[in-house]
Scaffold this motif. Structure first.
Motif, PDB file in Angstrom:
ATOM      1  N   SER A  77       0.865  -1.199   0.000  1.00  0.00           N
ATOM      2  CA  SER A  77       0.000   0.000   0.000  1.00  0.00           C
ATOM      3  C   SER A  77       0.890   1.233   0.000  1.00  0.00           C
ATOM      4  CB  SER A  77      -0.900   0.026   1.237  1.00  0.00           C
ATOM      5  OG  SER A  77      -1.527   1.275   1.352  1.00  0.00           O
ATOM      6  N   SER A  78       0.657   2.118  -0.985  1.00  0.00           N
ATOM      7  CA  SER A  78       1.455   3.352  -1.052  1.00  0.00           C
ATOM      8  C   SER A  78       0.913   4.406  -0.092  1.00  0.00           C
ATOM      9  CB  SER A  78       1.392   3.914  -2.479  1.00  0.00           C
ATOM     10  OG  SER A  78       0.046   4.319  -2.756  1.00  0.00           O
ATOM     11  N   GLY A  79      -0.361   4.234   0.317  1.00  0.00           N
ATOM     12  CA  GLY A  79      -1.006   5.237   1.169  1.00  0.00           C
ATOM     13  C   GLY A  79      -1.723   6.317   0.368  1.00  0.00           C
ATOM     14  N   HIS A  80      -1.690   6.196  -0.970  1.00  0.00           N
ATOM     15  CA  HIS A  80      -2.336   7.238  -1.779  1.00  0.00           C
ATOM     16  C   HIS A  80      -3.837   7.306  -1.512  1.00  0.00           C
ATOM     17  CE1 HIS A  80      -4.300   9.067  -5.228  1.00  0.00           C
ATOM     18  NE2 HIS A  80      -3.221   9.805  -5.322  1.00  0.00           N
ATOM     19  N   TYR A 166      -0.099  -0.395  14.973  1.00  0.00           N
ATOM     20  CA  TYR A 166      -1.348  -0.072  14.271  1.00  0.00           C
ATOM     21  C   TYR A 166      -2.573  -0.467  15.098  1.00  0.00           C
ATOM     22  CZ  TYR A 166      -5.185  -0.455  10.942  1.00  0.00           C
ATOM     23  OH  TYR A 166      -6.414  -0.341  10.342  1.00  0.00           O
ATOM     24  N   LEU A 188     -11.355   2.062   6.618  1.00  0.00           N
ATOM     25  CA  LEU A 188     -10.188   1.221   6.904  1.00  0.00           C
ATOM     26  C   LEU A 188      -9.473   0.807   5.614  1.00  0.00           C
ATOM     27  CD1 LEU A 188     -12.162  -0.777   9.588  1.00  0.00           C
ATOM     28  CD2 LEU A 188     -10.375   0.923  10.044  1.00  0.00           C
ATOM     29  N   ALA A 190      -6.155   0.826   5.206  1.00  0.00           N
ATOM     30  CA  ALA A 190      -4.804   0.285   5.416  1.00  0.00           C
ATOM     31  C   ALA A 190      -4.756  -1.192   5.012  1.00  0.00           C
ATOM     32  CB  ALA A 190      -4.417   0.422   6.893  1.00  0.00           C
ATOM     33  N   VAL A 192      -3.598  -4.481   6.138  1.00  0.00           N
ATOM     34  CA  VAL A 192      -3.232  -4.971   7.474  1.00  0.00           C
ATOM     35  C   VAL A 192      -2.736  -6.419   7.396  1.00  0.00           C
ATOM     36  CG1 VAL A 192      -4.124  -5.316   9.823  1.00  0.00           C
ATOM     37  CG2 VAL A 192      -5.007  -3.457   8.421  1.00  0.00           C
ATOM     38  N   SER A 193      -1.635  -6.687   8.091  1.00  0.00           N
ATOM     39  CA  SER A 193      -1.034  -8.033   8.056  1.00  0.00           C
ATOM     40  C   SER A 193      -2.028  -9.082   8.547  1.00  0.00           C
ATOM     41  CB  SER A 193       0.176  -8.097   8.990  1.00  0.00           C
ATOM     42  OG  SER A 193       0.921  -6.914   8.923  1.00  0.00           O
ATOM     43  N   PRO A 222      -5.638 -11.623  14.762  1.00  0.00           N
ATOM     44  CA  PRO A 222      -7.099 -11.644  14.888  1.00  0.00           C
ATOM     45  C   PRO A 222      -7.719 -10.516  14.075  1.00  0.00           C
ATOM     46  CG  PRO A 222      -6.047 -11.032  16.973  1.00  0.00           C
ATOM     47  CD  PRO A 222      -4.946 -11.359  16.026  1.00  0.00           C
ATOM     48  N   LEU A 225     -11.971  -6.249  12.965  1.00  0.00           N
ATOM     49  CA  LEU A 225     -13.210  -5.612  12.525  1.00  0.00           C
ATOM     50  C   LEU A 225     -14.378  -5.990  13.438  1.00  0.00           C
ATOM     51  CD1 LEU A 225     -13.000  -6.073   8.631  1.00  0.00           C
ATOM     52  CD2 LEU A 225     -12.356  -4.107   9.994  1.00  0.00           C
ATOM     53  N   SER A 240     -14.993  -0.946   5.354  1.00  0.00           N
ATOM     54  CA  SER A 240     -13.717  -1.652   5.209  1.00  0.00           C
ATOM     55  C   SER A 240     -13.443  -1.865   3.727  1.00  0.00           C
ATOM     56  CB  SER A 240     -13.725  -2.976   5.973  1.00  0.00           C
ATOM     57  OG  SER A 240     -14.501  -3.921   5.295  1.00  0.00           O
ATOM     58  N   PHE A 241     -12.237  -2.293   3.433  1.00  0.00           N
ATOM     59  CA  PHE A 241     -11.825  -2.508   2.042  1.00  0.00           C
ATOM     60  C   PHE A 241     -11.552  -3.976   1.808  1.00  0.00           C
ATOM     61  CE2 PHE A 241     -11.138   1.544  -0.155  1.00  0.00           C
ATOM     62  CZ  PHE A 241     -11.534   2.381   0.862  1.00  0.00           C
ATOM     63  N   LEU A 243      -9.282  -6.153  -0.922  1.00  0.00           N
ATOM     64  CA  LEU A 243      -8.367  -6.158  -2.074  1.00  0.00           C
ATOM     65  C   LEU A 243      -8.138  -7.595  -2.513  1.00  0.00           C
ATOM     66  CD1 LEU A 243      -6.315  -4.584  -3.909  1.00  0.00           C
ATOM     67  CD2 LEU A 243      -4.587  -5.140  -2.206  1.00  0.00           C
ATOM     68  N   ASN A 269     -11.899  -3.791  -4.353  1.00  0.00           N
ATOM     69  CA  ASN A 269     -11.015  -3.356  -5.456  1.00  0.00           C
ATOM     70  C   ASN A 269     -10.043  -4.457  -5.856  1.00  0.00           C
ATOM     71  OD1 ASN A 269      -9.002  -0.898  -3.513  1.00  0.00           O
ATOM     72  ND2 ASN A 269      -9.576  -2.968  -3.014  1.00  0.00           N
ATOM     73  N   TYR A 274      -7.267  -0.860  -9.173  1.00  0.00           N
ATOM     74  CA  TYR A 274      -7.815  -0.158  -8.004  1.00  0.00           C
ATOM     75  C   TYR A 274      -7.731   1.361  -8.092  1.00  0.00           C
ATOM     76  CZ  TYR A 274      -3.207   0.810  -5.962  1.00  0.00           C
ATOM     77  OH  TYR A 274      -1.941   1.285  -5.732  1.00  0.00           O
TER      78      TYR A 274
HETATM   79  O1  PMT Z   1      -2.500   2.723  -0.607  1.00  0.00           O
HETATM   80  P1  PMT Z   1      -2.758   2.500  -2.073  1.00  0.00           P
HETATM   81  O2  PMT Z   1      -1.489   2.117  -2.809  1.00  0.00           O
HETATM   82  O3  PMT Z   1      -3.502   3.650  -2.716  1.00  0.00           O
HETATM   83  O4  PMT Z   1      -3.708   1.184  -2.170  1.00  0.00           O
HETATM   84  C1  PMT Z   1      -4.973   1.160  -1.603  1.00  0.00           C
HETATM   85  C2  PMT Z   1      -5.373  -0.286  -1.204  1.00  0.00           C
HETATM   86  C3  PMT Z   1      -5.411  -1.161  -2.446  1.00  0.00           C
HETATM   87  C4  PMT Z   1      -4.353  -0.845  -0.190  1.00  0.00           C
HETATM   88  C5  PMT Z   1      -6.798  -0.174  -0.527  1.00  0.00           C
HETATM   89  O5  PMT Z   1      -7.729   0.233  -1.492  1.00  0.00           O
HETATM   90  C6  PMT Z   1      -7.248  -1.539   0.064  1.00  0.00           C
HETATM   91  O6  PMT Z   1      -7.825  -2.362  -0.604  1.00  0.00           O
HETATM   92  N1  PMT Z   1      -6.984  -1.751   1.396  1.00  0.00           N
HETATM   93  C7  PMT Z   1      -7.309  -2.997   2.124  1.00  0.00           C
HETATM   94  C8  PMT Z   1      -6.288  -4.063   1.760  1.00  0.00           C
HETATM   95  C9  PMT Z   1      -6.392  -5.289   2.622  1.00  0.00           C
HETATM   96  O7  PMT Z   1      -5.595  -5.475   3.505  1.00  0.00           O
HETATM   97  O8  PMT Z   1      -7.417  -6.080   2.407  1.00  0.00           O
HETATM   98  P2  PMT Z   1      -7.727  -7.435   3.292  1.00  0.00           P
HETATM   99  O9  PMT Z   1      -8.622  -8.241   2.487  1.00  0.00           O
HETATM  100  O10 PMT Z   1      -6.483  -8.134   3.738  1.00  0.00           O
HETATM  101  O11 PMT Z   1      -8.452  -6.849   4.608  1.00  0.00           O
HETATM  102  C10 PMT Z   1      -9.819  -6.476   4.560  1.00  0.00           C
HETATM  103  C11 PMT Z   1     -10.140  -5.523   5.722  1.00  0.00           C
HETATM  104  O12 PMT Z   1      -9.894  -6.168   6.970  1.00  0.00           O
HETATM  105  C12 PMT Z   1      -9.321  -4.246   5.673  1.00  0.00           C
HETATM  106  O13 PMT Z   1     -10.212  -3.131   5.777  1.00  0.00           O
HETATM  107  C13 PMT Z   1      -8.410  -4.341   6.906  1.00  0.00           C
HETATM  108  O14 PMT Z   1      -8.275  -3.065   7.554  1.00  0.00           O
HETATM  109  C14 PMT Z   1      -9.136  -5.338   7.812  1.00  0.00           C
HETATM  110  N2  PMT Z   1      -8.246  -6.243   8.572  1.00  0.00           N
HETATM  111  C15 PMT Z   1      -7.328  -6.997   7.909  1.00  0.00           C
HETATM  112  C16 PMT Z   1      -6.518  -7.886   8.629  1.00  0.00           C
HETATM  113  C17 PMT Z   1      -6.698  -7.961  10.025  1.00  0.00           C
HETATM  114  N3  PMT Z   1      -5.972  -8.785  10.753  1.00  0.00           N
HETATM  115  N4  PMT Z   1      -7.610  -7.209  10.658  1.00  0.00           N
HETATM  116  C18 PMT Z   1      -8.398  -6.361   9.943  1.00  0.00           C
HETATM  117  O15 PMT Z   1      -9.238  -5.691  10.545  1.00  0.00           O
END
Ligand code: PMT
Length: 317
Positions: A77-80, A166, A188, A190, A192-193, A222, A225, A240-241, A243, A269, A274
């Motif tokens: 994630s660039s943070g853009h 975080y 949200l 970010a 997240v690992s 864990p 969310l 939430s997002f 990806l 996305n 995206y």
């Molecule tokens: O920063 P950019 O380069 O502009 O890119 C933007 C993006 C592509 C990173 C952004 O649009 C995006 O999709 N962010 C979420 C990426 C992600 O980690 O997706 P995920 O499927 O792993 O997680 C889904 C959601 O669960 C996220 O909202 C995350 O905050 C949350 N999560 C994830 C892991 C975790 N252990 N706990 C969480 O709450």
């Protein structure tokens, strides 16, 4: 490396994560900055209505492999997205807590050219430093907008690097804005690992390559969310997002996140597109948002839609 299988309940997993996380070095300072920001904004109003507040998370979390960290696993994630979205939330009258990865993209820098920092400046004949004429208009606008947001109390920036920082800061933010009730929002974005090395299982010093191939067990982070929705800020509007890289599973996964974590909106996305296109998924609708010109930011339309959805949510009994 392989992932661990978990036998703890979700609540126990969350408790063990926080119990074993290294303490935040600057938690008193963060608490104070949050308190000042929240106090100021809880007495403010926009057009005769209480000011709304949003926590925007941005950038990727890291997972350290050593306590005195030399190596780490990172998230893309660039943070853009978070930085640009922050600008549009401020423009819509929201106070924004921008929880961002150190070194990632910052609000009010998103329209600056990607030139190296030093290319923005030149030395005049008397050796004073000035911004190059070619960059002057855009730099002036960024400085003006950034200072207006900070000076009028619309923007608080809190940095993180690791997954430990975080999630601890997210919890602090969530509990401190919970009294905004439904006027609070989480966005949200970010990355997240999903897996981490618990602090107590981590090597203290740099892992030595002389010992041969590295065999390491990662524990599942864990999903916060659920806790965010159920305990930390139960009335807040949550976005939430999701990806993915495979278009065939993206919307199914977004629906699953919507239901499992009781999100109000999931923004879906694909890695390949995206920056041009996202789908905002709610219980009743899927809205595709595409950016309308080469120079535009798709975030402008995302925030427009979310502000509307948040207003509808505020009108519900
Ligand atoms: O920063 P950019 O380069 O502009 O890119 C933007 C993006 C592509 C990173 C952004 O649009 C995006 O999709 N962010 C979420 C990426 C992600 O980690 O997706 P995920 O499927 O792993 O997680 C889904 C959601 O669960 C996220 O909202 C995350 O905050 C949350 N999560 C994830 C892991 C975790 N252990 N706990 C969480 O709450």
């Amino acid at each position: 490396m392989d992932s661990s299988t978990q036998s703890e309940s979700p609540e126990e997993e969350v408790r063990s994560f926080f119990d074993s996380a290294p303490h935040l070095k600057n938690s008193d300072l963060i608490t104070q900055r949050l308190k000042d920001f929240v106090d100021k904004n809880s007495h403010a109003s926009e057009n005769g209505k209480p000011r709304r507040i949003v926590c925007v998370t941005s950038g990727g979390t890291t997972v350290p492999l050593e306590q005195r960290c030399v190596r780490y696993i990172d998230n893309f994630s660039s943070g853009h997205r978070g930085a640009a979205s922050t600008e549009y939330f401020v423009r819509a009258g929201y106070a924004v807590i921008f929880l961002y990865r150190r070194g990632s993209c910052q609000p009010y820098c998103t329209y600056l050219p990607e030139d190296s920092f030093l290319d923005f400046f030149e030395l005049s004949e008397d050796s004073t430093i000035q911004v190059r004429q070619s960059h002057s208009a855009v730099v002036k606008k960024s400085i003006r907008d950034y200072h207006a947001a900070v000076d009028h109390g619309f923007l608080l920036e809190l940095p993180f690097t690791t997954i430990f920082e975080y999630l601890q800061i997210l919890q602090m933010v969530a509990t401190s804005i919970s009294h905004f009730g439904s006027h609070g929002m989480f966005y949200l974005a970010a990355a997240v690992s999903d897996f981490y090395v618990p602090w107590n299982d981590m090597a203290e010093h740099k892992i030595q390559s002389a010992s041969g191939p590295l065999d390491m067990r990662l524990t599942q982070v864990p999903k916060m969310l659920s806790v965010l929705r159920k305990e930390w800020a139960p009335s807040a509007f949550c976005v939430s997002f999701k990806l993915e890289t495979d278009p065939d599973i993206l919307l199914k996964k977004a629906d699953a996140a919507l239901n499992k974590y009781q999100m109000h909106v999931v923004v879906a996305n694909l890695l390949a597109t995206y920056k041009q296109e996202v789908v905002a998924v709610t219980k009743s609708q899927r809205t595709t948002i595409r950016k309308h010109s080469q120079e535009a930011h798709v975030e402008e339309q995302i925030i427009e839609l979310l502000v509307e959805k948040h207003a509808d949510y505020l009108e519900q009994p």
